[in-house]
Write a protein that holds these residues in place. Sequence first.
Motif, PDB file in Angstrom:
ATOM      1  N   GLU A 160       0.466 -14.703   2.984  1.00 39.24           N
ATOM      2  CA  GLU A 160      -0.524 -13.929   2.229  1.00 39.24           C
ATOM      3  C   GLU A 160       0.124 -13.177   1.072  1.00 39.24           C
ATOM      4  O   GLU A 160      -0.397 -13.141  -0.040  1.00 39.24           O
ATOM      5  N   ALA A 161       1.277 -12.579   1.325  1.00 34.87           N
ATOM      6  CA  ALA A 161       1.969 -11.809   0.287  1.00 34.87           C
ATOM      7  C   ALA A 161       2.483 -12.702  -0.829  1.00 34.87           C
ATOM      8  O   ALA A 161       2.336 -12.388  -2.013  1.00 34.87           O
ATOM      9  N   TYR A 201       0.794  -1.234   0.000  1.00 30.48           N
ATOM     10  CA  TYR A 201       0.000   0.000   0.000  1.00 30.48           C
ATOM     11  C   TYR A 201       0.827   1.286   0.000  1.00 30.48           C
ATOM     12  O   TYR A 201       0.270   2.371  -0.002  1.00 30.48           O
ATOM     13  N   GLU A 202       2.155   1.210   0.011  1.00 31.40           N
ATOM     14  CA  GLU A 202       2.960   2.428   0.114  1.00 31.40           C
ATOM     15  C   GLU A 202       3.376   3.010  -1.225  1.00 31.40           C
ATOM     16  O   GLU A 202       3.648   4.191  -1.310  1.00 31.40           O
ATOM     17  N   GLN A 203       3.475   2.190  -2.247  1.00 29.93           N
ATOM     18  CA  GLN A 203       3.919   2.670  -3.554  1.00 29.93           C
ATOM     19  C   GLN A 203       2.757   2.591  -4.529  1.00 29.93           C
ATOM     20  O   GLN A 203       2.242   1.513  -4.794  1.00 29.93           O
ATOM     21  N   ASP A 226      -2.377  -5.744  -4.159  1.00 30.48           N
ATOM     22  CA  ASP A 226      -2.081  -7.160  -3.918  1.00 30.48           C
ATOM     23  C   ASP A 226      -0.587  -7.431  -3.837  1.00 30.48           C
ATOM     24  O   ASP A 226      -0.183  -8.546  -3.563  1.00 30.48           O
ATOM     25  N   TYR A 227       0.242  -6.412  -4.094  1.00 30.34           N
ATOM     26  CA  TYR A 227       1.684  -6.613  -4.166  1.00 30.34           C
ATOM     27  C   TYR A 227       2.365  -6.078  -2.915  1.00 30.34           C
ATOM     28  O   TYR A 227       2.076  -4.984  -2.448  1.00 30.34           O
ATOM     29  N   GLY A 228       3.297  -6.851  -2.386  1.00 28.50           N
ATOM     30  CA  GLY A 228       4.066  -6.427  -1.223  1.00 28.50           C
ATOM     31  C   GLY A 228       3.593  -7.136   0.037  1.00 28.50           C
ATOM     32  O   GLY A 228       2.722  -8.007   0.011  1.00 28.50           O
TER      33      GLY A 228
END
Length: 133
Positions: A89-90, A55-57, A63-65
Amino acid sequence: MIPELIIDESIELIETEETSKTFLIDNRKERMERKIDELDAMKQAIEKVLSTERYEQSIYSWDYGVELADLFGMPQTFVKSELKRRIEEALLEDDRIESIEDFSVEFAKNTAIARFLAITIFGSLSLEKEVGI
């Protein structure tokens, strides 16, 4: 004049699996080098996911990270259970990763070290991730 949409139902869609071929990123030299595939590419992809805070980039989908930043300052028992869930989960977002096995967490000073086996369609990878807590 409004264009008319014509749907041709005789067209057959064929799903293809994405290749794992990519470039090796050498972080020490800060450059991309030769092409890699299969297990080497999977290792790099997993390391990239685990080093990207979810959620930071804005360039990445939600769904990524992985979500690790909010584990800082939490009790070790909470970190141990959450770290396993969050890493699984990631990584399981990637269709090439079948499962995460043999997960263990060790604590050293202000660090949690997660060790696990990633079972991929290309074979198994033994990995670890350090998290500041």
